[in-house]
Design a protein around this motif. Sequence first.
Motif, PDB file in Angstrom:
ATOM      1  N   ASN A 183       0.827  -1.212   0.000  1.00  0.00           N
ATOM      2  CA  ASN A 183       0.000   0.000   0.000  1.00  0.00           C
ATOM      3  C   ASN A 183       0.859   1.258   0.000  1.00  0.00           C
ATOM      4  OD1 ASN A 183      -2.377  -1.502   0.038  1.00  0.00           O
ATOM      5  ND2 ASN A 183      -2.454  -1.570   2.278  1.00  0.00           N
ATOM      6  N   ARG A 184       1.958   1.233   0.761  1.00  0.00           N
ATOM      7  CA  ARG A 184       2.841   2.391   0.774  1.00  0.00           C
ATOM      8  C   ARG A 184       3.492   2.613  -0.599  1.00  0.00           C
ATOM      9  NH1 ARG A 184       5.469   1.058   4.847  1.00  0.00           N
ATOM     10  NH2 ARG A 184       7.304   0.108   3.877  1.00  0.00           N
ATOM     11  N   GLU A 185       3.921   1.530  -1.244  1.00  0.00           N
ATOM     12  CA  GLU A 185       4.525   1.663  -2.569  1.00  0.00           C
ATOM     13  C   GLU A 185       3.503   2.149  -3.592  1.00  0.00           C
ATOM     14  OE1 GLU A 185       7.623   1.371  -3.341  1.00  0.00           O
ATOM     15  OE2 GLU A 185       8.401   0.588  -1.447  1.00  0.00           O
ATOM     16  N   LEU A 186       2.257   1.689  -3.468  1.00  0.00           N
ATOM     17  CA  LEU A 186       1.216   2.142  -4.394  1.00  0.00           C
ATOM     18  C   LEU A 186       0.947   3.634  -4.237  1.00  0.00           C
ATOM     19  CD1 LEU A 186      -1.333  -0.826  -4.241  1.00  0.00           C
ATOM     20  CD2 LEU A 186       0.175  -0.213  -6.133  1.00  0.00           C
ATOM     21  N   ARG A 187       0.947   4.118  -2.993  1.00  0.00           N
ATOM     22  CA  ARG A 187       0.757   5.560  -2.788  1.00  0.00           C
ATOM     23  C   ARG A 187       1.924   6.349  -3.376  1.00  0.00           C
ATOM     24  NH1 ARG A 187      -1.041   3.719   2.364  1.00  0.00           N
ATOM     25  NH2 ARG A 187       1.006   4.211   3.272  1.00  0.00           N
ATOM     26  N   MET A 188       3.132   5.829  -3.208  1.00  0.00           N
ATOM     27  CA  MET A 188       4.287   6.498  -3.798  1.00  0.00           C
ATOM     28  C   MET A 188       4.198   6.504  -5.323  1.00  0.00           C
ATOM     29  SD  MET A 188       7.388   5.062  -1.400  1.00  0.00           S
ATOM     30  CE  MET A 188       8.602   5.812  -2.483  1.00  0.00           C
ATOM     31  N   ARG A 189       3.730   5.394  -5.892  1.00  0.00           N
ATOM     32  CA  ARG A 189       3.607   5.341  -7.353  1.00  0.00           C
ATOM     33  C   ARG A 189       2.553   6.306  -7.863  1.00  0.00           C
ATOM     34  NH1 ARG A 189       2.041  -0.230 -10.302  1.00  0.00           N
ATOM     35  NH2 ARG A 189      -0.004   0.310  -9.485  1.00  0.00           N
ATOM     36  N   THR A 190       1.451   6.439  -7.137  1.00  0.00           N
ATOM     37  CA  THR A 190       0.412   7.374  -7.560  1.00  0.00           C
ATOM     38  C   THR A 190       0.933   8.811  -7.572  1.00  0.00           C
ATOM     39  OG1 THR A 190      -1.297   5.913  -6.664  1.00  0.00           O
ATOM     40  CG2 THR A 190      -1.900   8.209  -7.056  1.00  0.00           C
ATOM     41  N   GLY A 191       1.652   9.191  -6.526  1.00  0.00           N
ATOM     42  CA  GLY A 191       2.215  10.535  -6.492  1.00  0.00           C
ATOM     43  C   GLY A 191       3.234  10.766  -7.587  1.00  0.00           C
ATOM     44  N   ALA A 192       4.118   9.780  -7.810  1.00  0.00           N
ATOM     45  CA  ALA A 192       5.114   9.928  -8.867  1.00  0.00           C
ATOM     46  C   ALA A 192       4.463   9.965 -10.240  1.00  0.00           C
ATOM     47  CB  ALA A 192       6.114   8.780  -8.782  1.00  0.00           C
ATOM     48  N   GLU A 193       3.410   9.174 -10.419  1.00  0.00           N
ATOM     49  CA  GLU A 193       2.717   9.166 -11.713  1.00  0.00           C
ATOM     50  C   GLU A 193       2.062  10.517 -11.994  1.00  0.00           C
ATOM     51  OE1 GLU A 193      -1.035   6.873 -13.852  1.00  0.00           O
ATOM     52  OE2 GLU A 193      -0.271   6.196 -11.911  1.00  0.00           O
ATOM     53  N   ASN A 194       1.435  11.105 -10.976  1.00  0.00           N
ATOM     54  CA  ASN A 194       0.818  12.423 -11.168  1.00  0.00           C
ATOM     55  C   ASN A 194       1.866  13.475 -11.531  1.00  0.00           C
ATOM     56  OD1 ASN A 194      -1.680  11.340 -10.547  1.00  0.00           O
ATOM     57  ND2 ASN A 194      -1.531  11.849  -8.369  1.00  0.00           N
ATOM     58  N   LEU A 195       3.026  13.409 -10.873  1.00  0.00           N
ATOM     59  CA  LEU A 195       4.094  14.355 -11.199  1.00  0.00           C
ATOM     60  C   LEU A 195       4.643  14.106 -12.597  1.00  0.00           C
ATOM     61  CD1 LEU A 195       6.006  16.627 -10.380  1.00  0.00           C
ATOM     62  CD2 LEU A 195       7.472  14.920  -9.266  1.00  0.00           C
ATOM     63  N   TYR A 196       4.743  12.840 -12.979  1.00  0.00           N
ATOM     64  CA  TYR A 196       5.259  12.492 -14.308  1.00  0.00           C
ATOM     65  C   TYR A 196       4.345  13.044 -15.402  1.00  0.00           C
ATOM     66  CZ  TYR A 196       7.073   9.545 -18.088  1.00  0.00           C
ATOM     67  OH  TYR A 196       7.611   9.091 -19.270  1.00  0.00           O
TER      68      TYR A 196
END
Length: 661
Positions: A52-65
């Motif tokens: 879950n923590r990695e998924l939240r990090m991926r969501t934030g990075a994806e939005n920035l990307y």
Amino acid sequence: MVPEGWPDGAGAGEESARLQAAGSVRKGCDLLANSQHGSLQSRRAQIHQQINRELRMRTGAENLYRATSNARVRETVALELSYVNSSLQLLKEELEGLDGNVDADQPQSEGITVPMIPLGLKETKQLDWATPLKELISGHFGEDSASYEAEIRELEDLRQAMRTPSRSEAGLELLTAYYNQLCFQEARFVTPARSLGLLFHWYDSLTGVPAQQRALAFEKGSVLFNIGALHTQIGARQDRSCPEGTSSAAEAFQRAAGAFSLLRENFSHAPSPDMSPASLSMLEQLMTAQAQECVFEGLSLQAPAAPADCVAQLHLAQEAAQVAAEYRLVHQTMAQPPVQDYVPFPWTTLVHVKAEYFRALAHYHAALALCDGAPVAEAELPALEQIFLGLPASSEPRGPALPQQQEERRKLGKAHLKRAILGQEEALRLHAVCRALRRVDLLQVVLAQALRRSLAKYSELDLEDDFCEAAEAPDVRPKTQRRPEGRAPSFSRVKVPDIFHRLGPLSVFSAKNRWRLAGPVHVARGEGGFGFTLRGDAPVLIAAVVPGGRAAAAGLKEGDYIVSVNGQPCRWWKHADVVARLKGVGDEGVSLQVLTLLQPGAEPPSSGDRRPAPGGLLRSQEECAWETPGPAQASPRPLLGWSRKAKRGKTGRRLSPAPHP
């Protein structure tokens, strides 16, 4: 009360102590079992929290990307997404192992084998099929879209389950079933000029970077990629310490190579690096090399325990040289752009390690054949000598022929052992360079064990008075008794019904066709029958109309499809079923609803002409005993759907006139 025969109650005390000890042992076993179970549950909870923590990090990075246009920021975010993607794959692999094994602490393989490279699955987001499908069903097919909610929910549930398949044959069947359903949906709902309007969102397997397309082919390609990736994971999990395990692993890697080859040949516009032609070609080569490694391991298990068979050891040397050659080609491909930009560095290093390891292993088996094997017959010498030459048999030899004298064999074997030791030391050096590989203890054990074995054999051959420097040992010529070829996935192995079969046969009822519904039309029986001839199955076609007959008077035309007989839907009926129903009607005649295909560019039918058939469509196969068409009927080549099926009439069928009175 003291039992008889136990004076002064001493026996009672001993018995009580023994019972207490037994109870303590049982209690200890229960506590140990509970402790192990609790430890597994605790580890599962920790893994879920980390995911879950990695998924939240991926969501934030994806939005920035997606939001930034700065090239340097996008490069940094892409690197972060790659790290997150690797972490997610490792966590899910560990979770799968905990969920799939009762005793998670026991390794799956009892023998020591070189680890393989499995490929992580592409991940995707949840998809809403309801809105576009309901619009198509009501707008194009003229049906009540609310009555198809169960079918839409079934398709969505299948896709949801497909996102997390088990690492087993059941997971492969699940992915294949969804792929076959996509073939049906593409044939029914997609046209060259119009897509479903859905945005398919998938994450790159190698880099974790998101990619999206509206083409259904992207969804099919991603599912096919996951079929190949799942084969690699199944192959890597096999116990290769037994012949059955090596055979199963080789087959799994061959099927993975076949899936990637099929994808490379049919997917031309890749939105993500893992599905580019260069990446798929690399993956195909990698899986073929790993299958070749499994072939060598299977032959090694079948070889005699004593290295006295010279011919068997020479053949093993050739097989090991073949594996090394395959891995060298893979390493060259990985080192070339653009593949080198997104292939994980541990992969490249492990492939390089394996190339050196198996080349050294080829020299080791050649040394065993020379030093421990019995002399061979003269008739076999020409063929065996080519094993030690780097050129084909027709070329001039660059190295020494196979010696027959014991001292010459010892010296040449010693030279091969020297090259084996140098290669194994180089493999260990490469292994130590990569931090990720240093954590793979099993690989280090295999490499160190091979080096110790070669050093021990070299010590046996190194005489005290041997001051002559041995000549350079020639290369072992690669050759294999079985070259594994890629095997394409067998989509027909998993039979699935078309979820939306109630809409009618795909040959007529698809988004590629436009039609007009007419009727109910009442046709009375005349002296010559109903005045038309029938042809074909599902749906039955009016092949000819007698001029001036009852059918012509009712407005029926040649080429109309009969979709309802006396209010009962018959889109899936066979030719004989319709004829039998028409024969059974009386003098009052029959009420028919027919469908007329419109030519491209014709005006769309009015809402009055597009009303659904009375009574709805067939709800099950049992009602009229029709067979659901397989995926091959939905798409002649069950691939990704770039070659469209041409509209064709139902030729070659029997013609039957309408029944006479």
